[in-house]
Scaffold this motif. Structure first.
Motif: not given
Length: 232
Positions: A175-191
């Motif tokens: 959960v976060g306010n940054s697409l670049k640092s919080d959201v997109n990389p977490a999804i790319r990791a499988g979460g």
């Protein structure tokens, strides 16, 4: 039956508490100090360029920001920046480091609600001592099962952290306010990734929304518990 979501990761700055507003105020003060040497737009562009190239040297946070302001001041004045201006920049940085922590609306409620049934991890980047101080001052520290202060947030960062957490990456949400640092990389990791936008955002953190079934967006943290419950 085990929950689909077992681990919830939270960003800190501008997700749980205010941060960017202090950078914005300091940058305005910086522009006033150097108004005789550079127009605001030009100065902001030079400062952003300095911050971007210095991240690899200083990392994220106030200290790197202050050093980048000093470097920019030297550059735009061609080495003639007065010592008094450097002193003002350093004083501004010290004020930022000492500023009280102000929680964002619904932050405490969201963390307290989810802590009872989920493994909570604070995942933040920046200066180690400053981030530890802010977490302690926030009053939220005891609610987290783990704290990760990292140099950067990439898919491999989340794969490492969530891979060692209950439910693994498949059962984790960031959960976060940054697409670049919080959201997109977490999804790319499988979460899962939950975007909580804020009015103020550092341009360096800009990224495009992923078209992915594990992407979610909520207007504020007050909507997080219901979202988590809906996923299961």
């Amino acid at each position: 039956m085990a929950r689909k979501l077992q681990t919830i990761g939270f960003d800190a700055d501008d997700t749980l508490w205010h941060n960017e507003r202090f950078f914005t105020l300091t940058q305005e003060r910086f522009a006033e100090l150097l108004a005789d040497h550079a127009e605001r737009a030009h100065l902001e562009a030079r400062l952003l360029a300095a911050e971007t190239r210095n991240i690899g040297h200083y990392g994220f946070g106030v200290k790197g920001f202050v050093l980048s302001m000093v470097e920019t001041a030297v550059e735009v004045t061609e080495g003639r920046v007065p010592g008094s201006v450097i002193g003002e920049i350093l004083a501004a940085g010290q004020e930022m480091l000492a500023h009280p922590v102000e929680l964002l609306p619904h932050a405490q409620e969201a963390v307290e609600t989810l802590a009872s049934a989920h493994h909570l991890v604070l995942i933040t980047k920046g200066d180690l001592l400053h981030q530890e101080r802010k977490l302690a001052a926030s009053g939220l520290g005891e609610l987290f099962d783990a704290v990760e202060i990292v140099s950067d947030k990439r898919p491999e960062t989340y794969a490492r952290i969530f891979g060692a957490s209950p439910g693994g990456t498949e059962g984790a949400m960031m959960v976060g306010n940054s697409l670049k640092s919080d959201v997109n990389p977490a999804i790319r990791a499988g979460g899962w990734g939950v975007f909580v936008p804020q009015d103020l955002a550092w341009s360096f953190e800009h990224d495009e929304r992923l078209d992915h079934p594990r992407f979610r967006e909520i207007p504020h943290l007050g909507a997080l518990a219901e979202l988590v419950e809906s996923i299961g």
